[in-house]
Design a protein around this motif. Sequence first.
Motif, mmCIF file in Angstrom:
data_model
loop_
_atom_site.group_PDB
_atom_site.id
_atom_site.type_symbol
_atom_site.label_atom_id
_atom_site.label_comp_id
_atom_site.label_asym_id
_atom_site.label_seq_id
_atom_site.Cartn_x
_atom_site.Cartn_y
_atom_site.Cartn_z
ATOM 1 N N ASP A 52 29.913 31.837 37.026
ATOM 2 C CA ASP A 52 29.589 31.232 38.316
ATOM 3 C C ASP A 52 30.854 30.983 39.124
ATOM 4 N N LEU A 53 31.901 30.476 38.499
ATOM 5 C CA LEU A 53 33.145 30.195 39.194
ATOM 6 C C LEU A 53 33.827 31.477 39.646
ATOM 7 N N ARG A 54 33.786 32.517 38.809
ATOM 8 C CA ARG A 54 34.378 33.793 39.220
ATOM 9 C C ARG A 54 33.651 34.374 40.426
ATOM 10 N N THR A 55 32.332 34.239 40.444
ATOM 11 C CA THR A 55 31.557 34.731 41.585
ATOM 12 C C THR A 55 31.918 33.975 42.851
ATOM 13 N N LEU A 56 32.065 32.669 42.739
ATOM 14 C CA LEU A 56 32.354 31.828 43.901
ATOM 15 C C LEU A 56 33.704 32.164 44.522
ATOM 16 N N THR A 57 34.684 32.517 43.710
ATOM 17 C CA THR A 57 36.047 32.738 44.212
ATOM 18 C C THR A 57 36.392 34.214 44.388
ATOM 19 N N ALA A 58 35.438 35.083 44.172
ATOM 20 C CA ALA A 58 35.721 36.528 44.271
ATOM 21 C C ALA A 58 36.157 36.902 45.684
ATOM 22 N N GLY A 59 37.242 37.673 45.778
ATOM 23 C CA GLY A 59 37.665 38.240 47.053
ATOM 24 C C GLY A 59 38.456 37.327 47.957
ATOM 25 N N ILE A 60 38.840 36.134 47.498
ATOM 26 C CA ILE A 60 39.584 35.242 48.377
ATOM 27 C C ILE A 60 41.032 35.710 48.504
ATOM 28 N N THR A 61 41.716 35.228 49.532
ATOM 29 C CA THR A 61 43.141 35.493 49.686
ATOM 30 C C THR A 61 43.920 34.618 48.714
ATOM 31 N N THR A 62 44.886 35.193 48.028
ATOM 32 C CA THR A 62 45.701 34.444 47.073
ATOM 33 C C THR A 62 47.168 34.523 47.467
ATOM 34 N N ILE A 63 47.954 33.630 46.913
ATOM 35 C CA ILE A 63 49.350 33.453 47.328
ATOM 36 C C ILE A 63 50.231 33.321 46.097
ATOM 37 N N ILE A 64 51.326 34.052 46.094
ATOM 38 C CA ILE A 64 52.360 33.909 45.068
ATOM 39 C C ILE A 64 53.691 33.746 45.791
ATOM 40 N N SER A 65 54.455 32.729 45.391
ATOM 41 C CA SER A 65 55.730 32.472 46.055
ATOM 42 C C SER A 65 56.885 32.582 45.062
ATOM 43 N N LEU A 106 61.275 27.602 49.666
ATOM 44 C CA LEU A 106 60.713 28.941 49.484
ATOM 45 C C LEU A 106 61.697 30.009 49.953
ATOM 46 N N ASP A 107 62.004 30.949 49.060
ATOM 47 C CA ASP A 107 62.775 32.133 49.444
ATOM 48 C C ASP A 107 61.868 33.283 49.850
ATOM 49 N N GLY A 108 60.667 33.275 49.291
ATOM 50 C CA GLY A 108 59.732 34.350 49.606
ATOM 51 C C GLY A 108 58.306 33.958 49.268
ATOM 52 N N VAL A 109 57.363 34.598 49.948
ATOM 53 C CA VAL A 109 55.938 34.367 49.742
ATOM 54 C C VAL A 109 55.213 35.694 49.918
ATOM 55 N N THR A 110 54.233 35.956 49.065
ATOM 56 C CA THR A 110 53.390 37.136 49.215
ATOM 57 C C THR A 110 51.933 36.699 49.323
ATOM 58 N N LEU A 111 51.257 37.192 50.353
ATOM 59 C CA LEU A 111 49.833 36.946 50.544
ATOM 60 C C LEU A 111 49.073 38.182 50.098
ATOM 61 N N TYR A 112 48.144 37.997 49.183
ATOM 62 C CA TYR A 112 47.360 39.106 48.666
ATOM 63 C C TYR A 112 45.936 39.046 49.203
ATOM 64 N N ASN A 113 45.462 40.211 49.626
ATOM 65 C CA ASN A 113 44.063 40.362 50.047
ATOM 66 C C ASN A 113 43.743 39.562 51.315
ATOM 67 N N VAL A 114 44.636 39.638 52.297
ATOM 68 C CA VAL A 114 44.336 39.077 53.612
ATOM 69 C C VAL A 114 43.231 39.921 54.230
ATOM 70 N N LYS A 115 42.155 39.278 54.677
ATOM 71 C CA LYS A 115 40.962 40.010 55.132
ATOM 72 C C LYS A 115 40.827 39.943 56.651
ATOM 73 N N LEU A 116 40.575 41.081 57.256
ATOM 74 C CA LEU A 116 40.278 41.151 58.682
ATOM 75 C C LEU A 116 39.385 42.363 58.913
ATOM 76 N N ARG A 117 38.184 42.127 59.433
ATOM 77 C CA ARG A 117 37.166 43.177 59.528
ATOM 78 C C ARG A 117 37.015 43.842 58.155
ATOM 79 N N ASP A 118 37.160 45.164 58.116
ATOM 80 C CA ASP A 118 37.055 45.888 56.849
ATOM 81 C C ASP A 118 38.420 46.126 56.208
ATOM 82 N N SER A 119 39.454 45.570 56.794
ATOM 83 C CA SER A 119 40.811 45.788 56.288
ATOM 84 C C SER A 119 41.178 44.746 55.243
ATOM 85 N N ARG A 120 42.055 45.177 54.329
ATOM 86 C CA ARG A 120 42.631 44.292 53.325
ATOM 87 C C ARG A 120 44.125 44.570 53.278
ATOM 88 N N LEU A 121 44.925 43.494 53.356
ATOM 89 C CA LEU A 121 46.367 43.656 53.413
ATOM 90 C C LEU A 121 47.066 42.733 52.425
#
Length: 783
Positions: A308-321, A740-755
């Motif tokens: 249930d928790l995996r379903t709820l959080t599927a596809g969200i944008t995540t962050i690693i710094s 912070l020296d650096g940050v990476t955003l994973y799976n930024v969503k806009l329309r059908d795009s993923r960045l």
Amino acid sequence: MAAKTDLATDDAAGAAGSGQTASPLGRGFLDADEVLPTYHIEAQTSLVERPLRSLKFGEAFGVLDSYGDIGVQPGPEGLYFQDTRYLSRLEVKVEDQRPLMLSSVMQDDNGALSVDMTTPDIRLDAHDETSLPRETVAIERTKFLFRGACYDRIGLRSYDTKHRRLRISVAFDADYRDLFEVRGTDRKERGKRGVLVAGPAEVQFRYVGLDDVVRTTSLHFGPKPTVLEPGRAEFEISLSPGAQTSVFIRVVFESHRAFTKPPSETMIGEDAAARLTLVANGGGSPRHAKGLGEGMIFARAYRDSRRDLRTLTAGITTIISSNDQFNEGLCRATADLYMLASRTPEGIYPFAGIPWYSTVFGRDGIITAMMALWIDPKFGRGVLRYLAATQAKAVDPAADAQPGKVLHETRRGEMAMLGEVPFRHYYGTIDGTPLFVMLAWEYYLVSGDLQTIKDIWPALELALAWMDQYGDRDGDGFVEYARDTEKGLENQGWKDSHDSIFHTDGHLAKGPIALCEVQGYVYAAKNGMGRLAALLGHDALAERLSGEAQDLREKFDAAFWNEEIGTYALALDGAKKQCAVRSSNAGHALFTGIAKPERAERVAQTLLSNDGFNGWGVRTIAKGEARYNPMSYHNGSIWPHDNALIAMGLARYDRKAEAARIFQGMFDTSLYQDQKRLPELFCGFMRRPQRGPVSYPVACSPQAWAAAAPFAFLAACLGLELDHDRNRVLLKNPILPDFLDGVTLYNVKLRDSRLDLRFQCYDGDVTVSVLRRHGDAQVVVTK
């Protein structure tokens, strides 16, 4: 500016000499006609004096000590369902002794509490001094909530060389106290409670409330206890060398309307005229799985809860710094957001906080959704649809409701159902309605979900009409409040303490009161509603709203700006006199864009002055103001969500250095918090070397808008804006704070795009790299 006296440090004699009444709360004074708050939270014990653990699923939540027990010491601990404490005690002992604690941690995703313990030195025989040396049996406890039940596994493993027999005892009780009783509200009458042993491995508590609701708590044990009676179970455990075994406790909580039925069994202490029908209220739950052992029920529920928790959080944008501690804090913040998220027919809604506010709050849900839109817009969709569905449709003074007004909070406990507190469906919030309209535009801008906007359009129109008709009580163009029921909240902005709106001399403002930040919300709401109207072809409405927003901006500046204090006034009272007090509210004028550009520098300087900023964050009220008290709820404390909105406002006016300074302070704060979790609020004492921030004694933790704050801080510094219609990710003059020296955003969503986007700091400049692009969205960086 003339120097102000810090009355928080005045003694009673000084206060009396000035013609004011000494405050029993440690504040400087009370007005002669001032009444202490009706719904304040009593604080005989502090929530921060010992570690507490929180679990939540749906409308149920648990507050546990670090062992996973409940009620060993006085406090708010318990298992709660629909604002009622269904379990007030649960204590596990080995041979009448508490195990020795080794570690107690919430799993990274908040899915369960994991506690490692061991046996203490135990003398099984009075004549045998070495009966069972400590650290002989490992005890691993796993506890979680899922679909109307709390699951508890106590695993034991022997590291002894001898065969051992141990007695495990469990003490338990259910007091069915309403949450407002737990908070300190007295009640003259209560319903009737009973308990029975319902089977060889089940005890059942029942409470028939004065609201004719039957609430039940069923405790199921496995294996079958050797002793089972109301309030106590015992197990005789046999462990050979290296052997493992488990004890399971499953607590099921349910409620339904009472009905009359001939009694079939005798309850201890209960009027047998009210009987219980067990109703499963958790679709698909294994709580009543017939023929299954408790171990299998536990395993299946644990598996289903993980899915249930995996379903709820599927596809969200995540962050690693680049900062591991910041990563830990983000992980906890994400876990808190989704733990507090509850499913409704309209979508997920973030409940406000544990323990006091684990329910729907309009304002809290909206602001949480705003700050989290870029990582997961479904928060925005759920909040918008829920608040549209529950919008007030008629005038109801007892609920502070008028047509078009957005819900403040809803409660389902006995006191709310009986009207002992007004919060069953309560609308006493002045800012929720413009924030609702404001969120609609922000949500569309990120998601492009025009269908949701069309579906809630009638609610948006009603909200707009409410602002102009009921919100503007005297027709002066400002939205102001005055409560319609004496049971309601006296102050109805986000700073809703009874003493939070006051004049320079400390006297409380008399209403109707027009708050600084609310005018900004109305300004942003009309701008956003105008843009939505244009999208839907309502050109005349769009033009009218744009003009009204600009007129409001001019009126606001003329009425609220105060040159002497160098910022916008906290509020206007009923006589249109300024509450000329330096407050964090002015930062919301930056957040909404109602502040004129030429005012931004002065507002920022006042917020970040030594009186406003204490090194950890911006105070709600600046030091030196009449009612400043760094230990108060709203008059000098520091709230992470408030600071996040201020940072977003500073970034809007391209004051990124100030935004990064606040972000740095909040990150530093998190390092001193349990689980690196930002609390609801903390005290506003000045930062001192080698010491962390001072905690507030009854702050909620986790709290939804505090959990969303780190994402807002990061977006503010990066200048991150998602523009669905232009199909672009805009990054306005991105900077990074010093940690912070650096940050990476994973799976930024806009329309059908993923960045995937990487930000790296080199000699003070931040470079942006697109690591992955799926789709045609553009990334635009501006300076």
